[in-house]
Design a protein around this motif. Structure first.
Motif, PDB file in Angstrom:
ATOM      1  N   HIS A 128       0.819  -1.207   0.000  1.00  0.00           N
ATOM      2  CA  HIS A 128       0.000   0.000   0.000  1.00  0.00           C
ATOM      3  C   HIS A 128       0.856   1.261   0.000  1.00  0.00           C
ATOM      4  O   HIS A 128       0.535   2.225  -0.702  1.00  0.00           O
ATOM      5  CB  HIS A 128      -0.926  -0.005   1.219  1.00  0.00           C
ATOM      6  CG  HIS A 128      -1.924   1.125   1.202  1.00  0.00           C
ATOM      7  ND1 HIS A 128      -2.987   1.169   0.313  1.00  0.00           N
ATOM      8  CD2 HIS A 128      -1.997   2.260   1.953  1.00  0.00           C
ATOM      9  CE1 HIS A 128      -3.672   2.272   0.523  1.00  0.00           C
ATOM     10  NE2 HIS A 128      -3.102   2.954   1.507  1.00  0.00           N
TER      11      HIS A 128
ATOM     12  N   PRO B 243      -5.528   2.199   4.037  1.00  0.00           N
ATOM     13  CA  PRO B 243      -5.499   0.853   3.442  1.00  0.00           C
ATOM     14  C   PRO B 243      -6.889   0.255   3.265  1.00  0.00           C
ATOM     15  O   PRO B 243      -7.110  -0.548   2.361  1.00  0.00           O
ATOM     16  CB  PRO B 243      -4.666   0.048   4.448  1.00  0.00           C
ATOM     17  CG  PRO B 243      -3.813   1.070   5.149  1.00  0.00           C
ATOM     18  CD  PRO B 243      -4.664   2.305   5.226  1.00  0.00           C
TER      19      PRO B 243
ATOM     20  N   ALA C 143      -8.276   0.672  -0.281  1.00  0.00           N
ATOM     21  CA  ALA C 143      -7.763  -0.277  -1.264  1.00  0.00           C
ATOM     22  C   ALA C 143      -8.391  -1.652  -1.079  1.00  0.00           C
ATOM     23  O   ALA C 143      -8.755  -2.319  -2.063  1.00  0.00           O
ATOM     24  CB  ALA C 143      -6.245  -0.367  -1.159  1.00  0.00           C
TER      25      ALA C 143
END
Length: 799
Positions: free
Chosen positions: A411, A424, A427
């Motif tokens: 990340h 994160p 994502a």
């Protein structure tokens, strides 16, 4: 790719603005080309009710109908359809309506009776080829409603441009996934209610695959007792909205599933399949095969076929064969759902000029894990629309099962490349929304398994792209990249900067830059006597004149000379900075590239407007240019020149060296070669190694010298010496005289008195300057006398 809004809503409950949806999907990489109404041409057709229907008194085949269309009065319409009758609900085109083919409905008198409209058939409205009679609508429809509303026809169809890597978006399901991801909506798959009845398809037919690399998976189901007939309206209307012509219930189901789920299917007449065998194997060179369009095709061994026990029955992934197509009398179906190698399908479709909706999808890749679901849904629909029964089980051969692909994901690295600062969790939500499985037990490096529908997710950087795409590439702020090194730690310049310097020099001295193709013809290289060894041949050349990469810049420059001469330009000054290519077994690409500088001079030394005669460019001109580049521009040591014998295309040829290292060649093009390029005067060429020059330039230590602040004092001296004494020898003695105040020495004039053949006069200008004070004449005279004394002592000269 056409996408129906209503069909899309069966997968995702999107109720927002259609333009917002189109714009959002565009920013996700699915560019919206337009939004259309597929049934715009029948928007004025209304639902009518035949109140009365009587025979025309003057024509046996005509009927006089009284039709209620929801208005204050009924309409009298004369109709010639044999199936029109009282009490029917029918589509009516009233006066003023423009029909799909462009005809405008007007008042008419047929055999003495006025008619105020037209009762329409399906063919007249573009719904089918049926013209046996009028279209009898469902009795539940409301009189006076527009037909498009009464039938709930699709009014919004998006036209998207799909990039080749997004094969997953060649279906309604693919766009539903993107819509669900973009608007955080749930995705609902179609319900599967497959009812199987007796037997086992695996026992009824066997599947053979000769080469697993060409067909990773092949599945077959059997449906018995089908009746080939017209598809139900809901299916036909969906197909029509997306530009598909309904054919029959069996064929329409295969097209329906292809548009809905993205898997091309094919229905064989099971009774035409011999030996109960399906074999996937290559064709034989030169064999003939007739496809569904009734065209006989000549095949090669690179084409993939579907065979039964004795004969080919389909071009795999492209089109079925006429010898196994479904007929109106067919009763048993073998339903194919397979995965074929994309490259094989693409080559066959291109070579035969036979594009199809199926090949368009197969050549981009289909979802191998979805093939069975698509087949089961198609079998269910075939059974429901035809009255047939689906045999239990599936005949299958999957020599290369799908294996999940795993990628690492960092990340921090993703955020660094995108220039973003996202959590994160964002994502992870993106990946899971796309069907990926995320293992984030290691926070620094996740393991992400991509789904079989996303064949474009091949590397970690593809995951970075997905994060940026869903976040919105248009939302990423524009910021300057971080400079990782300070200017003090950067050693040397870039190749681009050096080449720019060379180009600046070339244009600055009056040369014109030439830009030629990197590939030439073998004949061009042979003509210049260049060796065949080291040539890099092109696998698929544009023409025979461009079948090899250049191993020298000379062919391109000489062809440019030829073109200029053909246009009447006789004063040609060219330079080209480009690469030459030679084979190199140690290189990863088996080819090495070398940056070169080519210079060509031809014609008068000066342009026509200059009044200094018509002397042509010669060796001194091109030698002077190259000395200027090396000494004045690149600040290297003065070059040395030596003659080279037996050069391939230059005679005479001179090698140029700096510090005993060869940097290039200068010479005149051989007369017979120059003649081929229509040159009637001498052609002078220079070819320099820019890679070597760049290394020399970067190796120099740059020193700062303060600008002078005190005025110079100059003295001229004329040296009389023998003709054999060179100016450089005199200049060397002056510079070596040990005079610290001397700043520079310059040759300013040469004079040979009339009748004098043994001596000449050379005038030099000497510049004196002190870095700390203004010099007085006495100081300068003292230093100047030292120079004169050194000259008289060292050389046979006088003043």
């Amino acid at each position: 790719m056409l996408v129906s809004l209503n069909w899309l809503r069966e997968f995702v409950p999107y109720e927002g603005d259609i333009q917002v949806l189109g714009d959002k999907l565009t920013m996700l990489g699915l560019e919206l080309e337009g939004i259309t109404d597929p049934f715009e041409n029948i928007k004025d057709i209304v639902v009518g009710h035949v109140v009365e229907c009587e025979k025309h008194p003057e024509a046996e085949k005509l009927s006089v109908c009284t039709v209620d269309v929801g208005g204050p009065e009924t309409l009298t319409i004369v109709c010639g359809a044999p199936n029109v009758g009282k009490g029917q609900k029918v589509p009516v085109a009233t006066v003023g309506t423009v029909m799909p083919e462009g005809m405008k409905i007007k008042k008419a008198k047929l055999r003495g009776i006025k008619s105020f409209g037209m009762i329409c058939s399906e063919r007249e409205l573009g719904f089918s080829d049926d013209h046996d009679g009028i279209w009898m609508l469902d009795d539940s429809l409301t009189v006076g409603d527009h037909l498009v509303d009464a039938l709930n026809l699709e009014r919004v169809v998006f036209d998207f441009d799909i990039t080749p890597n997004r094969a997953d978006c060649l279906s309604i399901l693919g766009f539903a996934r993107e819509t669900a991801l973009a608007f955080d909506l749930p995705l609902t798959m179609p319900e599967l209610n497959l009812v199987e009845a007796g037997g086992n398809a695996a026992d009824a037919v066997k599947i053979l695959i000769d080469d697993p690399a060409l067909c990773p998976a092949y599945h077959a189901r059997i449906i018995r007792g089908v009746e080939t007939r017209k598809s139900p309206d809901w299916m036909r209307f969906k197909l029509l909205a997306l530009g598909q012509r309904p054919i029959s219930n069996i064929v329409d189901v295969t097209n329906y599933i292809m548009l809905e789920l993205g898997q091309p299917l094919h229905a064989f007449d099971l009774d035409t399949i011999e030996d109960a065998t399906i074999r996937v194997a290559s064709a034989e060179d030169g064999m003939k095969f007739t496809t569904l369009d009734e065209v006989e095709r000549t095949l090669t061994a690179n084409d993939l076929l579907i065979w039964d026990g004795k004969k080919p029955v389909a071009l795999a992934g492209v089109m079925g064969g006429i010898n196994s197509e479904m007929q109106p009398t067919s009763t048993n179906v073998l339903l194919e759902s397979a995965v074929f190698r994309p490259g094989t399908v693409r080559k066959t479709a291109r070579r035969l000029a036979l594009p199809s909706d199926a090949s368009y999808r197969f050549e981009r890749g289909v979802d191998q894990q979805l093939t069975r679901f698509c087949q089961d849904r198609a079998a269910q629909l075939m059974a429901e629309t035809s009255g047939g029964a689906v045999m239990s089980g599936v005949a299958t051969n999957e020599p290369t099962p799908w294996t999940d692909r795993q990628h690492g994901y960092r990340h921090a690295r993703c955020m660094s490349l995108l220039g973003l600062d996202l959590e994160p969790e964002f994502a992870k939500k993106v990946f899971e929304g796309e069907g990926c499985v995320v293992d984030d037990s290691n926070p620094e490096n996740w393991t992400v398994s991509s789904p079989s529908c996303r064949l474009d997710l091949e590397r970690e950087v593809d995951l970075y792209e997905e994060v940026g795409r869903v976040f919105g590439l248009d939302q990423i702020p524009a910021v300057l990249p971080r400079v990782a090194k300070s200017l003090e730690t950067v050693s040397g310049g870039t190749e681009y900067a050096f080449i720019k310097t060379i180009k600046t020099w070339g244009s600055g001295i009056g040369l014109n830059e030439a830009v030629n193709y990197s590939f030439v013809g073998s004949d061009d290289l042979d003509r210049l006597n260049l060796p065949e060894e080291g040539r890099v041949f092109i696998a698929n050349p544009l023409s025979e004149d461009q079948n090899v990469m250049r191993t020298d810049l000379a062919p391109g420059l000489l062809n440019t000379l030829k073109n200029n001469l053909a246009q009447g330009n006789n004063h040609i000054r060219l330079f080209e900075v480009a690469k030459k290519f030679v084979t190199d077994s140690e290189s990863e690409t088996e080819t090495s590239e070398h940056t070169r500088l080519g210079v060509l001079l031809y014609g008068p030394r000066h342009a026509n407007e200059w009044p200094w005669g018509d002397a042509n460019a010669d060796y001194l001109d091109i030698k002077g240019h190259m000395e200027h580049l090396v000494v004045n521009h690149l600040k290297l040591e003065a070059p040395q020149f030596s003659v080279v014998e037996n050069h391939a295309y230059l005679e005479p040829c001179v090698q140029v060296t700096v510090n005993d290292l060869p940097i290039g060649l200068i010479g005149r093009v051989k007369e017979d070669i120059a003649d081929y390029y229509h040159a009637r005067k001498e052609v002078w060429l220079a070819d320099f190694d820019l890679d070597e020059l760049r290394e020399m330039t970067e190796a120099q230590a740059i020193q700062f010298v303060p600008l002078p602040v005190f005025p110079p004092s100059r003295r001229d001296v004329t040296v009389i010496g023998p003709m054999s004494l060179g100016a450089d020898a005199i200049q060397s003695v002056i510079e070596d005289a040990g005079v610290k105040l001397m700043e520079s020495v310059e040759l300013v004039a040469e004079y040979v008195p009339d009748g004098q053949e043994e001596e000449r006069n050379l005038s030099f200008r000497l510049t004196y300057r002190s870095p700390t004070k203004t010099l007085k004449d006495k100081q300068v005279d003292k230093e100047h006398k030292k120079v004169l004394a050194a000259l008289e002592k060292s050389l046979p000269i006088h003043f």
